[in-house]
Design a protein around this motif. Structure first.
Motif, PDB file in Angstrom:
ATOM      1  N   ILE A 100       0.847  -1.190   0.000  1.00 34.21           N
ATOM      2  CA  ILE A 100       0.000   0.000   0.000  1.00 34.21           C
ATOM      3  C   ILE A 100       0.890   1.251   0.000  1.00 34.21           C
ATOM      4  O   ILE A 100       1.570   1.530   0.997  1.00 34.21           O
ATOM      5  CB  ILE A 100      -0.927   0.017   1.227  1.00 34.21           C
ATOM      6  N   PRO A 101       0.940   1.995  -1.119  1.00 39.52           N
ATOM      7  CA  PRO A 101       1.787   3.192  -1.172  1.00 39.52           C
ATOM      8  C   PRO A 101       1.419   4.187  -0.077  1.00 39.52           C
ATOM      9  O   PRO A 101       0.243   4.330   0.286  1.00 39.52           O
ATOM     10  CB  PRO A 101       1.506   3.766  -2.565  1.00 39.52           C
ATOM     11  N   SER A 102       2.427   4.893   0.438  1.00 42.21           N
ATOM     12  CA  SER A 102       2.190   5.889   1.476  1.00 42.21           C
ATOM     13  C   SER A 102       1.290   7.013   0.961  1.00 42.21           C
ATOM     14  O   SER A 102       0.469   7.553   1.700  1.00 42.21           O
ATOM     15  CB  SER A 102       3.520   6.469   1.969  1.00 42.21           C
ATOM     16  N   HIS A 103       1.441   7.352  -0.302  1.00 43.66           N
ATOM     17  CA  HIS A 103       0.581   8.346  -0.957  1.00 43.66           C
ATOM     18  C   HIS A 103       0.830   8.242  -2.449  1.00 43.66           C
ATOM     19  O   HIS A 103       1.740   7.523  -2.889  1.00 43.66           O
ATOM     20  CB  HIS A 103       0.857   9.768  -0.448  1.00 43.66           C
ATOM     21  N   ASN A 104       0.051   8.914  -3.243  1.00 44.86           N
ATOM     22  CA  ASN A 104       0.230   8.875  -4.690  1.00 44.86           C
ATOM     23  C   ASN A 104       1.624   9.356  -5.073  1.00 44.86           C
ATOM     24  O   ASN A 104       2.064  10.422  -4.630  1.00 44.86           O
ATOM     25  CB  ASN A 104      -0.817   9.743  -5.398  1.00 44.86           C
ATOM     26  N   GLY A 105       2.304   8.572  -5.885  1.00 48.24           N
ATOM     27  CA  GLY A 105       3.643   8.941  -6.318  1.00 48.24           C
ATOM     28  C   GLY A 105       4.727   8.588  -5.333  1.00 48.24           C
ATOM     29  O   GLY A 105       5.904   8.868  -5.578  1.00 48.24           O
ATOM     30  N   SER A 106       4.369   7.967  -4.196  1.00 46.71           N
ATOM     31  CA  SER A 106       5.344   7.636  -3.168  1.00 46.71           C
ATOM     32  C   SER A 106       6.122   6.378  -3.536  1.00 46.71           C
ATOM     33  O   SER A 106       5.546   5.399  -4.026  1.00 46.71           O
ATOM     34  CB  SER A 106       4.647   7.428  -1.825  1.00 46.71           C
ATOM     35  N   SER A 107       7.418   6.377  -3.269  1.00 51.98           N
ATOM     36  CA  SER A 107       8.247   5.198  -3.496  1.00 51.98           C
ATOM     37  C   SER A 107       8.370   4.341  -2.240  1.00 51.98           C
ATOM     38  O   SER A 107       9.147   3.397  -2.208  1.00 51.98           O
ATOM     39  CB  SER A 107       9.639   5.607  -3.988  1.00 51.98           C
ATOM     40  N   SER A 108       7.621   4.659  -1.207  1.00 52.05           N
ATOM     41  CA  SER A 108       7.567   3.828   0.000  1.00 52.05           C
ATOM     42  C   SER A 108       6.172   3.228   0.115  1.00 52.05           C
ATOM     43  O   SER A 108       5.186   3.843  -0.302  1.00 52.05           O
ATOM     44  CB  SER A 108       7.902   4.644   1.253  1.00 52.05           C
ATOM     45  N   PHE A 109       6.108   2.027   0.652  1.00 50.75           N
ATOM     46  CA  PHE A 109       4.819   1.356   0.769  1.00 50.75           C
ATOM     47  C   PHE A 109       4.798   0.429   1.979  1.00 50.75           C
ATOM     48  O   PHE A 109       5.824  -0.096   2.399  1.00 50.75           O
ATOM     49  CB  PHE A 109       4.499   0.558  -0.507  1.00 50.75           C
ATOM     50  N   ARG A 110       3.609   0.288   2.537  1.00 52.81           N
ATOM     51  CA  ARG A 110       3.386  -0.626   3.656  1.00 52.81           C
ATOM     52  C   ARG A 110       3.020  -1.997   3.105  1.00 52.81           C
ATOM     53  O   ARG A 110       2.078  -2.128   2.331  1.00 52.81           O
ATOM     54  CB  ARG A 110       2.259  -0.098   4.545  1.00 52.81           C
ATOM     55  N   TYR A 111       3.809  -3.005   3.458  1.00 51.68           N
ATOM     56  CA  TYR A 111       3.569  -4.353   2.948  1.00 51.68           C
ATOM     57  C   TYR A 111       2.944  -5.202   4.046  1.00 51.68           C
ATOM     58  O   TYR A 111       3.408  -5.215   5.185  1.00 51.68           O
ATOM     59  CB  TYR A 111       4.883  -4.993   2.501  1.00 51.68           C
ATOM     60  N   LYS A 112       1.860  -5.884   3.696  1.00 49.57           N
ATOM     61  CA  LYS A 112       1.266  -6.808   4.635  1.00 49.57           C
ATOM     62  C   LYS A 112       0.868  -8.074   3.905  1.00 49.57           C
ATOM     63  O   LYS A 112       0.528  -8.050   2.719  1.00 49.57           O
ATOM     64  CB  LYS A 112       0.059  -6.183   5.334  1.00 49.57           C
ATOM     65  N   LEU A 113       0.972  -9.193   4.618  1.00 54.73           N
ATOM     66  CA  LEU A 113       0.621 -10.468   4.029  1.00 54.73           C
ATOM     67  C   LEU A 113      -0.876 -10.547   3.814  1.00 54.73           C
ATOM     68  O   LEU A 113      -1.660 -10.037   4.621  1.00 54.73           O
ATOM     69  CB  LEU A 113       1.094 -11.616   4.921  1.00 54.73           C
ATOM     70  N   ASN A 114      -1.265 -11.175   2.731  1.00 55.17           N
ATOM     71  CA  ASN A 114      -2.669 -11.319   2.397  1.00 55.17           C
ATOM     72  C   ASN A 114      -3.240 -12.514   3.158  1.00 55.17           C
ATOM     73  O   ASN A 114      -3.176 -13.653   2.715  1.00 55.17           O
ATOM     74  CB  ASN A 114      -2.831 -11.515   0.886  1.00 55.17           C
ATOM     75  N   ASN A 115      -3.763 -12.248   4.336  1.00 51.55           N
ATOM     76  CA  ASN A 115      -4.333 -13.309   5.159  1.00 51.55           C
ATOM     77  C   ASN A 115      -5.529 -12.751   5.926  1.00 51.55           C
ATOM     78  O   ASN A 115      -5.846 -11.577   5.836  1.00 51.55           O
ATOM     79  CB  ASN A 115      -3.282 -13.869   6.126  1.00 51.55           C
ATOM     80  N   ARG A 116      -6.169 -13.607   6.680  1.00 47.79           N
ATOM     81  CA  ARG A 116      -7.382 -13.214   7.390  1.00 47.79           C
ATOM     82  C   ARG A 116      -7.115 -12.776   8.832  1.00 47.79           C
ATOM     83  O   ARG A 116      -8.046 -12.542   9.590  1.00 47.79           O
ATOM     84  CB  ARG A 116      -8.388 -14.382   7.380  1.00 47.79           C
ATOM     85  N   MET A 117      -5.849 -12.693   9.193  1.00 43.90           N
ATOM     86  CA  MET A 117      -5.536 -12.286  10.555  1.00 43.90           C
ATOM     87  C   MET A 117      -5.817 -10.798  10.744  1.00 43.90           C
ATOM     88  O   MET A 117      -5.719 -10.012   9.795  1.00 43.90           O
ATOM     89  CB  MET A 117      -4.059 -12.556  10.872  1.00 43.90           C
ATOM     90  N   PRO A 118      -6.154 -10.381  11.952  1.00 45.56           N
ATOM     91  CA  PRO A 118      -6.333  -8.955  12.229  1.00 45.56           C
ATOM     92  C   PRO A 118      -5.070  -8.177  11.885  1.00 45.56           C
ATOM     93  O   PRO A 118      -3.956  -8.691  12.014  1.00 45.56           O
ATOM     94  CB  PRO A 118      -6.620  -8.910  13.735  1.00 45.56           C
ATOM     95  N   TYR A 119      -5.239  -6.927  11.456  1.00 46.32           N
ATOM     96  CA  TYR A 119      -4.097  -6.120  11.026  1.00 46.32           C
ATOM     97  C   TYR A 119      -3.042  -6.000  12.126  1.00 46.32           C
ATOM     98  O   TYR A 119      -1.846  -6.059  11.850  1.00 46.32           O
ATOM     99  CB  TYR A 119      -4.559  -4.722  10.616  1.00 46.32           C
ATOM    100  N   ILE A 120      -3.463  -5.872  13.372  1.00 45.20           N
ATOM    101  CA  ILE A 120      -2.518  -5.689  14.480  1.00 45.20           C
ATOM    102  C   ILE A 120      -1.571  -6.877  14.612  1.00 45.20           C
ATOM    103  O   ILE A 120      -0.439  -6.745  15.050  1.00 45.20           O
ATOM    104  CB  ILE A 120      -3.279  -5.456  15.821  1.00 45.20           C
ATOM    105  N   ILE A 121      -2.046  -8.077  14.176  1.00 44.83           N
ATOM    106  CA  ILE A 121      -1.199  -9.269  14.198  1.00 44.83           C
ATOM    107  C   ILE A 121      -0.466  -9.416  12.864  1.00 44.83           C
ATOM    108  O   ILE A 121       0.738  -9.685  12.826  1.00 44.83           O
ATOM    109  CB  ILE A 121      -2.042 -10.534  14.492  1.00 44.83           C
ATOM    110  N   GLY A 122      -1.198  -9.210  11.771  1.00 42.95           N
ATOM    111  CA  GLY A 122      -0.617  -9.383  10.453  1.00 42.95           C
ATOM    112  C   GLY A 122       0.576  -8.479  10.194  1.00 42.95           C
ATOM    113  O   GLY A 122       1.524  -8.871   9.511  1.00 42.95           O
ATOM    114  N   ARG A 123       0.553  -7.279  10.753  1.00 45.92           N
ATOM    115  CA  ARG A 123       1.664  -6.356  10.504  1.00 45.92           C
ATOM    116  C   ARG A 123       2.950  -6.768  11.202  1.00 45.92           C
ATOM    117  O   ARG A 123       4.020  -6.230  10.917  1.00 45.92           O
ATOM    118  CB  ARG A 123       1.271  -4.939  10.945  1.00 45.92           C
ATOM    119  N   MET A 124       2.857  -7.739  12.138  1.00 46.93           N
ATOM    120  CA  MET A 124       4.043  -8.198  12.848  1.00 46.93           C
ATOM    121  C   MET A 124       4.584  -9.509  12.285  1.00 46.93           C
ATOM    122  O   MET A 124       5.590 -10.014  12.754  1.00 46.93           O
ATOM    123  CB  MET A 124       3.717  -8.370  14.339  1.00 46.93           C
ATOM    124  N   LEU A 125       3.912 -10.064  11.282  1.00 47.83           N
ATOM    125  CA  LEU A 125       4.371 -11.311  10.690  1.00 47.83           C
ATOM    126  C   LEU A 125       5.653 -11.070   9.898  1.00 47.83           C
ATOM    127  O   LEU A 125       5.898  -9.966   9.409  1.00 47.83           O
ATOM    128  CB  LEU A 125       3.289 -11.882   9.772  1.00 47.83           C
TER     129      LEU A 125
END
Length: 207
Positions: A100-125
């Motif tokens: 998920i890009p930080s904003h339009n045109g951004s070269s940084s992005f938040r990566y998260k695994l595509n799973n059904r776990m809650p975000y608070i857990i998934g972001r620590m995988l």
């Protein structure tokens, strides 16, 4: 065309050198902040990438033949499929992630695994986190960086991706010059195990 590409890369190296302060890649203090990659075009990042080199990370010690297939969905998010082979057991593995890009045109992005776990857990995988495309020519290589803050220190990771599993000597020299210009030591990079990668691209990019 190659000469114009090299000239463009040299110009962007100069821009990076003027924008990046002295950086300690791993140590005390918070993660360094890098400028956004100039004129970043997320659409040109799509397609197949291969991991060529990376900094040491215990969680990846058994991984080899790493291939990333990147597309973009209707929301402008990166859909990333990662194929690996365990170099000890030869067992294949596949994972799916969302960048998920930080904003339009951004070269940084938040990566998260595509799973059904809650975000608070998934972001620590393993693999989840904030990633930065520090530099790319879109056609041959990309330098990817991620950093994690701890209480009084930080630790980072660095990857060199290629459109092929191996880089030509002149391309590798450009990559190392860029890594140095970004304030990091290219000696920390290790070659990814890319032996016996069946049904994948084993060629080298052109000089």
């Amino acid at each position: 065309m190659g000469d114009f590409l090299v000239m463009g890369i040299k110009l962007k190296i100069i821009l990076l050198c003027t924008a990046v302060k002295t950086v300690t890649s791993t140590g005390l203090g918070k993660c360094p902040i890098y400028p956004q990659f100039p004129d970043y075009d997320i659409n040109r990042m799509t397609g197949t990438w291969y991991e060529v080199e990376r900094s040491f990370h215990l969680m990846e010690i058994s991984a080899s033949c790493i291939q990333l297939d990147v597309t973009i969905n209707e929301r402008g998010f990166l859909l990333i499929t990662v194929n690996t082979i365990n170099r000890w057991t030869n067992a294949p593995s596949i994972s799916y992630g969302l960048g998920i890009p930080s904003h339009n045109g951004s070269s940084s992005f938040r990566y998260k695994l595509n799973n059904r776990m809650p975000y608070i857990i998934g972001r620590m995988l393993p693999g989840a986190g904030l990633y930065n495309v520090l530099f790319t020519d879109y056609e041959r290589f990309a330098i990817i960086w991620s950093c994690t803050n701890y209480s009084i220190a930080h630790a980072d990771r660095l990857w060199i991706l290629g459109r092929h599993r191996s880089l030509a000597a002149n391309t590798r020299a450009i990559v190392y010059a860029l890594v140095t210009a970004l304030g990091m030591d290219p000696d920390r990079l290790l070659l990814t195990k890319n032996n016996n990668c069946t049904s994948t691209d084993l060629t080298t990019d052109y000089d």
